[in-house]
Design a protein around this motif. Sequence first.
Motif, short mmCIF file in Angstrom:
data_model
loop_
_atom_site.label_atom_id
_atom_site.label_comp_id
_atom_site.label_asym_id
_atom_site.label_seq_id
_atom_site.Cartn_x
_atom_site.Cartn_y
_atom_site.Cartn_z
N PHE A 170 -9.21 7.43 -35.08
CA PHE A 170 -10.02 8.49 -35.01
C PHE A 170 -9.74 9.32 -33.85
CE2 PHE A 170 -13.98 10.29 -33.06
CZ PHE A 170 -14.51 10.82 -34.38
N VAL A 171 -9.37 9.10 -32.80
CA VAL A 171 -8.80 9.87 -31.37
C VAL A 171 -7.42 10.52 -31.95
CG1 VAL A 171 -7.90 9.73 -29.30
CG2 VAL A 171 -9.74 8.07 -29.89
N ASP A 172 -6.56 9.71 -32.72
CA ASP A 172 -5.20 10.44 -33.16
C ASP A 172 -5.71 11.50 -33.99
OD1 ASP A 172 -2.76 10.92 -34.02
OD2 ASP A 172 -2.62 9.04 -35.24
N MET A 173 -6.44 11.54 -34.81
CA MET A 173 -6.85 12.49 -35.73
C MET A 173 -7.20 13.75 -35.28
SD MET A 173 -10.28 12.43 -38.34
CE MET A 173 -10.04 10.58 -38.39
N PHE A 174 -7.79 13.66 -33.97
CA PHE A 174 -7.86 15.15 -33.14
C PHE A 174 -7.01 15.46 -32.51
CE2 PHE A 174 -12.20 13.47 -34.67
CZ PHE A 174 -12.80 14.44 -35.11
N ALA A 175 -6.20 14.41 -31.74
CA ALA A 175 -5.12 14.68 -30.81
C ALA A 175 -4.02 15.49 -31.61
CB ALA A 175 -4.86 13.36 -30.22
N ARG A 176 -3.74 15.01 -32.63
CA ARG A 176 -2.36 15.68 -33.34
C ARG A 176 -2.48 17.10 -33.46
NH1 ARG A 176 1.25 12.29 -36.61
NH2 ARG A 176 -0.27 10.41 -36.02
N PRO A 177 -3.37 17.47 -34.32
CA PRO A 177 -3.70 19.08 -34.39
C PRO A 177 -3.92 19.73 -33.11
CG PRO A 177 -5.46 17.88 -35.05
CD PRO A 177 -4.72 17.01 -34.92
N ILE A 235 -4.78 9.43 -28.04
CA ILE A 235 -4.31 10.73 -27.61
C ILE A 235 -2.66 10.78 -27.47
CG2 ILE A 235 -4.40 11.99 -25.84
CD1 ILE A 235 -7.35 11.03 -25.04
N SER A 236 -2.11 9.83 -26.73
CA SER A 236 -0.60 9.87 -26.58
C SER A 236 0.03 9.72 -27.92
CB SER A 236 -0.13 8.98 -25.53
OG SER A 236 -0.64 7.67 -25.99
N TYR A 237 -0.31 9.05 -28.58
CA TYR A 237 0.37 8.68 -29.90
C TYR A 237 0.17 9.89 -30.88
CZ TYR A 237 1.93 6.15 -34.47
OH TYR A 237 2.35 5.61 -35.49
N GLY A 238 -0.69 10.51 -30.90
CA GLY A 238 -0.94 11.98 -31.66
C GLY A 238 0.07 12.95 -31.11
N MET A 239 0.22 12.81 -29.63
CA MET A 239 1.04 13.98 -29.29
C MET A 239 2.20 13.69 -29.60
SD MET A 239 -0.68 14.09 -25.42
CE MET A 239 0.62 15.60 -24.80
N VAL A 240 2.76 12.61 -29.72
CA VAL A 240 4.14 12.35 -29.97
C VAL A 240 4.22 12.57 -31.54
CG1 VAL A 240 5.85 10.31 -30.34
CG2 VAL A 240 4.30 10.33 -28.14
N ASN A 289 2.37 7.90 -23.21
CA ASN A 289 2.20 6.80 -24.09
C ASN A 289 2.77 5.59 -23.45
OD1 ASN A 289 3.61 4.94 -26.48
ND2 ASN A 289 1.81 5.97 -27.45
N GLY A 290 3.86 5.59 -22.74
CA GLY A 290 4.56 4.36 -22.15
C GLY A 290 3.44 3.84 -20.87
N VAL A 291 2.96 4.94 -20.18
CA VAL A 291 2.27 4.42 -18.98
C VAL A 291 0.69 4.04 -19.64
CG1 VAL A 291 0.82 5.41 -17.07
CG2 VAL A 291 3.31 5.92 -17.33
N THR A 292 0.42 4.26 -20.56
CA THR A 292 -0.74 3.72 -21.38
C THR A 292 -0.48 2.33 -21.81
OG1 THR A 292 -1.69 5.93 -22.10
CG2 THR A 292 -2.63 4.03 -23.17
#
Length: 462
Positions: A271-278, A329-334, A304-307
């Motif tokens: 769910f978080v990835d869904m908004f972080a990516r766009p 969040i970090s996964y969506g950014m990557v 992502n690594g620090v998370t």
Amino acid sequence: MGGVALDVGGPAVKAPDGGWGWAVLLGCFVITGFSYAFPKAVSVFFKELIREFGVGYSDTAWISSILLAMLYGTGPLCSVLVNRFGCRPVMMVGGLFASMGMILASFATSILHIYLCTGVITGLPAHHSTLPDHAERLSAAGSPVALCCLSPLGQVLQYQYGWRGGFLILGGLLLNCCVCAAVMRPLLPPKSQQRDTEAPGVGEGADKKKKPKPKLLDFTVFKDCGFVIYTVAASIMVLGLFVPPVFVVSYAKELGYEDTKSALLLTILGFVDMFARPTCGVIAGLKWVRPRCVYLFSFAMIFNGVTDLVGSQASDYSTLVVFCIFFGISYGMVGALQFEVLMAIVGTEKFSSAIGLVLLMEAIAVLIGPPGAGRLLDYTKNYMFVFLLAGSEVCLSAIVLFTCNLLFIKTKAPAHRDQEDRMLEGTAARPDSTTVDSQEVERFLKEPENNGGLSPSPETCL
């Protein structure tokens, strides 16, 4: 689960902006969701498989690793088949194979059968090429949406019918990919254009004969220092990138939380990835950010690594929820940046070859990552070390990408800057590894006949 590509009836054929195009987009949305979310969602069955076959975590982790490796490694093959037979038949056959793999896995008598059926047969058709331009970005949202749904669904099916019944029902659900494939009808030129194509002029025919066929894989990209740096960093990154989604559900179960509540963690992550990516995609498109997107990508990786490193200290459900939020969040950014950065490094002309080679290298790395983490878990019996290992690998990839670009990537020679200046009017000078024009990118993605038969993939997917 087939290939999603834009069939082109002729060089001047344009896809419709509305109407049937929305049906195609919906079909791509569903197929993308199954393709990229399935390797992570299947991890909810790991505990039952360990009990059933008497194996360790490293053995079950091979299931997700083989799925991901097939997803990454079959990209060039999928593109060749799509260009040869068209996307509709390839996707329909892919959907049948994906469904058959899960159905056969429900009758497995050993973990090796699971590898063959779920990993290879279901994973073989799991790659998809992409639609052009913004349609790809919309269809890519299917991955986090499907992850939100498949994880709790898999847990409910396992609770009600056992893992065999769950595999059987999921195999039936995968047949929906065949339905989605049926809407991928080819684009045909107008009748007047067909007549012009059938009877070309002498000069036009001669030009077509002289036109060289595009290469599927152009190995000259390895002469580009920026591409080599990116490939090394990306390969290190995928060693640890997919480890937390594969093990976080088992981690929560190990802490004593019920299965449904544990599976909810992947739903939160998706769910978080869904908004972080766009959101990250919009930020990366800003004029002052685009020239430095490689450094934004480095930040996403280190984030992502620090998370992962901080999440290794989680000791209760609430801290795991917080971990999944930041990891999403970090996964969506990557996911939003990885192929944007690659295109910035190699340019549009060599992008198709570059992405094929990068995916092949990453397929090897992803085949090692989760099983290696599982082996460490079997030895230490402590999830903390698994997350520490994953975080260290992703942080190392960020350091490699950032420092090597800073130290070894030089600006272009003056002789090559005139054309670049015309393309990039109003923007600052950029390193050779980060030069690309957004309009050129859009033209490239809209014209699949110019891209060497291989289209980009948004996921890692991630």
